[in-house]
Design a protein around this motif. Structure first.
Motif, PDB file in Angstrom:
ATOM      1  N   GLU A  73       0.830  -1.212   0.000  1.00  0.00           N
ATOM      2  CA  GLU A  73       0.000   0.000   0.000  1.00  0.00           C
ATOM      3  C   GLU A  73       0.861   1.257   0.000  1.00  0.00           C
ATOM      4  OE1 GLU A  73      -0.351  -2.504   2.265  1.00  0.00           O
ATOM      5  OE2 GLU A  73      -2.171  -3.413   1.457  1.00  0.00           O
ATOM      6  N   ARG A  74       1.982   1.240   0.712  1.00  0.00           N
ATOM      7  CA  ARG A  74       2.881   2.410   0.769  1.00  0.00           C
ATOM      8  C   ARG A  74       3.567   2.598  -0.578  1.00  0.00           C
ATOM      9  NH1 ARG A  74       4.819   6.762   0.602  1.00  0.00           N
ATOM     10  NH2 ARG A  74       6.581   7.488   1.807  1.00  0.00           N
ATOM     11  N   VAL A  75       3.989   1.517  -1.212  1.00  0.00           N
ATOM     12  CA  VAL A  75       4.619   1.601  -2.534  1.00  0.00           C
ATOM     13  C   VAL A  75       3.629   2.201  -3.527  1.00  0.00           C
ATOM     14  CG1 VAL A  75       5.584   0.282  -4.458  1.00  0.00           C
ATOM     15  CG2 VAL A  75       6.227  -0.298  -2.108  1.00  0.00           C
ATOM     16  N   CYS A  76       2.426   1.645  -3.564  1.00  0.00           N
ATOM     17  CA  CYS A  76       1.403   2.158  -4.488  1.00  0.00           C
ATOM     18  C   CYS A  76       1.033   3.595  -4.156  1.00  0.00           C
ATOM     19  CB  CYS A  76       0.168   1.272  -4.468  1.00  0.00           C
ATOM     20  SG  CYS A  76       0.464  -0.363  -5.165  1.00  0.00           S
ATOM     21  N   GLY A  77       0.992   3.918  -2.874  1.00  0.00           N
ATOM     22  CA  GLY A  77       0.674   5.283  -2.455  1.00  0.00           C
ATOM     23  C   GLY A  77       1.715   6.283  -2.918  1.00  0.00           C
ATOM     24  N   ALA A  78       2.977   5.917  -2.817  1.00  0.00           N
ATOM     25  CA  ALA A  78       4.048   6.816  -3.267  1.00  0.00           C
ATOM     26  C   ALA A  78       3.967   7.032  -4.777  1.00  0.00           C
ATOM     27  CB  ALA A  78       5.416   6.260  -2.876  1.00  0.00           C
ATOM     28  N   LEU A  79       3.718   5.965  -5.517  1.00  0.00           N
ATOM     29  CA  LEU A  79       3.588   6.092  -6.970  1.00  0.00           C
ATOM     30  C   LEU A  79       2.391   6.965  -7.336  1.00  0.00           C
ATOM     31  CD1 LEU A  79       4.357   2.393  -7.946  1.00  0.00           C
ATOM     32  CD2 LEU A  79       5.898   4.367  -8.162  1.00  0.00           C
ATOM     33  N   SER A  80       1.296   6.792  -6.624  1.00  0.00           N
ATOM     34  CA  SER A  80       0.101   7.587  -6.862  1.00  0.00           C
ATOM     35  C   SER A  80       0.323   9.055  -6.492  1.00  0.00           C
ATOM     36  CB  SER A  80      -1.066   7.005  -6.048  1.00  0.00           C
ATOM     37  OG  SER A  80      -2.231   7.744  -6.268  1.00  0.00           O
ATOM     38  N   ASP A  81       0.984   9.298  -5.367  1.00  0.00           N
ATOM     39  CA  ASP A  81       1.285  10.673  -4.950  1.00  0.00           C
ATOM     40  C   ASP A  81       2.170  11.365  -5.983  1.00  0.00           C
ATOM     41  OD1 ASP A  81      -0.190  10.253  -2.665  1.00  0.00           O
ATOM     42  OD2 ASP A  81       1.570  10.020  -1.355  1.00  0.00           O
ATOM     43  N   TYR A  82       3.122  10.622  -6.537  1.00  0.00           N
ATOM     44  CA  TYR A  82       4.009  11.182  -7.555  1.00  0.00           C
ATOM     45  C   TYR A  82       3.210  11.557  -8.805  1.00  0.00           C
ATOM     46  CZ  TYR A  82       7.720  11.748 -10.929  1.00  0.00           C
ATOM     47  OH  TYR A  82       8.542  12.263 -11.894  1.00  0.00           O
ATOM     48  N   ALA A  83       2.339  10.660  -9.239  1.00  0.00           N
ATOM     49  CA  ALA A  83       1.520  10.945 -10.425  1.00  0.00           C
ATOM     50  C   ALA A  83       0.646  12.169 -10.183  1.00  0.00           C
ATOM     51  CB  ALA A  83       0.668   9.728 -10.777  1.00  0.00           C
ATOM     52  N   ASP A  84       0.039  12.254  -9.008  1.00  0.00           N
ATOM     53  CA  ASP A  84      -0.785  13.416  -8.680  1.00  0.00           C
ATOM     54  C   ASP A  84       0.045  14.701  -8.712  1.00  0.00           C
ATOM     55  OD1 ASP A  84      -3.017  11.834  -8.299  1.00  0.00           O
ATOM     56  OD2 ASP A  84      -2.876  11.848  -6.098  1.00  0.00           O
ATOM     57  N   ALA A  85       1.241  14.651  -8.130  1.00  0.00           N
ATOM     58  CA  ALA A  85       2.096  15.842  -8.106  1.00  0.00           C
ATOM     59  C   ALA A  85       2.492  16.276  -9.515  1.00  0.00           C
ATOM     60  CB  ALA A  85       3.349  15.568  -7.268  1.00  0.00           C
ATOM     61  N   ALA A  86       2.827  15.321 -10.356  1.00  0.00           N
ATOM     62  CA  ALA A  86       3.219  15.650 -11.729  1.00  0.00           C
ATOM     63  C   ALA A  86       2.052  16.259 -12.493  1.00  0.00           C
ATOM     64  CB  ALA A  86       3.739  14.410 -12.445  1.00  0.00           C
ATOM     65  N   ILE A  87       0.875  15.699 -12.324  1.00  0.00           N
ATOM     66  CA  ILE A  87      -0.308  16.210 -13.024  1.00  0.00           C
ATOM     67  C   ILE A  87      -0.678  17.597 -12.496  1.00  0.00           C
ATOM     68  CG2 ILE A  87      -2.795  15.888 -13.323  1.00  0.00           C
ATOM     69  CD1 ILE A  87      -2.121  12.830 -13.478  1.00  0.00           C
ATOM     70  N   GLU A  88      -0.716  17.730 -11.187  1.00  0.00           N
ATOM     71  CA  GLU A  88      -1.070  19.030 -10.589  1.00  0.00           C
ATOM     72  C   GLU A  88      -0.031  20.094 -10.906  1.00  0.00           C
ATOM     73  OE1 GLU A  88      -3.794  20.087  -8.974  1.00  0.00           O
ATOM     74  OE2 GLU A  88      -4.671  18.130  -9.371  1.00  0.00           O
ATOM     75  N   GLY A  89       1.229  19.723 -10.875  1.00  0.00           N
ATOM     76  CA  GLY A  89       2.295  20.700 -11.047  1.00  0.00           C
ATOM     77  C   GLY A  89       2.587  21.103 -12.473  1.00  0.00           C
ATOM     78  N   HIS A  90       2.261  20.246 -13.412  1.00  0.00           N
ATOM     79  CA  HIS A  90       2.641  20.579 -14.773  1.00  0.00           C
ATOM     80  C   HIS A  90       1.524  20.414 -15.784  1.00  0.00           C
ATOM     81  CE1 HIS A  90       5.150  21.380 -18.169  1.00  0.00           C
ATOM     82  NE2 HIS A  90       4.738  20.275 -18.729  1.00  0.00           N
ATOM     83  N   PHE A  91       0.958  19.248 -15.866  1.00  0.00           N
ATOM     84  CA  PHE A  91       0.035  18.975 -16.964  1.00  0.00           C
ATOM     85  C   PHE A  91      -1.307  19.689 -16.823  1.00  0.00           C
ATOM     86  CE2 PHE A  91       3.002  15.414 -17.071  1.00  0.00           C
ATOM     87  CZ  PHE A  91       3.545  15.680 -18.318  1.00  0.00           C
ATOM     88  N   ARG A  92      -1.868  19.720 -15.632  1.00  0.00           N
ATOM     89  CA  ARG A  92      -3.171  20.366 -15.476  1.00  0.00           C
ATOM     90  C   ARG A  92      -3.104  21.860 -15.776  1.00  0.00           C
ATOM     91  NH1 ARG A  92      -6.171  18.265 -10.789  1.00  0.00           N
ATOM     92  NH2 ARG A  92      -6.648  16.669 -12.288  1.00  0.00           N
ATOM     93  N   PRO A  93      -2.122  22.609 -15.266  1.00  0.00           N
ATOM     94  CA  PRO A  93      -2.088  24.031 -15.605  1.00  0.00           C
ATOM     95  C   PRO A  93      -1.926  24.286 -17.114  1.00  0.00           C
ATOM     96  CG  PRO A  93      -0.676  23.602 -13.732  1.00  0.00           C
ATOM     97  CD  PRO A  93      -1.116  22.271 -14.270  1.00  0.00           C
TER      98      PRO A  93
END
Length: 119
Positions: A73-93
């Motif tokens: 769950e922690r491994v998957c959570g870190a991967l998910s948090d990274y994807a969210d950060a990348a999307i929020e920080g770059h792709f969505r804007p």
């Protein structure tokens, strides 16, 4: 790591990554990669940052998993948090899309945001 050529390449090509993971620990290394995935720079610089931080995150997650430090769950959570950060920080804007935008327009925006990828 002989089961994963990707991880072996990361450790041998950049041994400082292995030292950083052992020194900081996978939690701090993963947190730094997730935070760095929120860049606000040019597309080329962002893609470079995302490639580097994706490698750091993958390495930290693998080490934590192999060493038994993190449950799945922690491994998957870190991967998910990274994807969210990348999307929020770059792709969505850059895309400025919302759930009401038709799929065709959203995928067109995605293609334009990734047009320089792999070159």
């Amino acid at each position: 790591m002989h089961w994963s050529p990707f991880l072996r390449a990361l450790a041998t090509r950049e041994p400082e990554r292995l030292v950083r993971c052992c020194t900081l620990g996978p939690d701090a290394m993963a947190a730094a990669a997730i935070e760095a995935a929120r860049p606000d720079t040019s597309m080329a610089a962002t893609m470079r940052i995302l490639r580097q931080t994706r490698q750091d995150l993958a390495f930290a997650c693998a080490i934590a998993d192999i060493a038994g430090l993190w449950p799945l769950e922690r491994v998957c959570g870190a991967l998910s948090d990274y994807a969210d950060a990348a999307i929020e920080g770059h792709f969505r804007p850059r895309c400025r899309t919302s759930a009401t935008v038709p799929i065709r327009q959203a995928s067109s925006c995605w293609r334009s945001a990734n047009s320089g990828r792999g070159r």
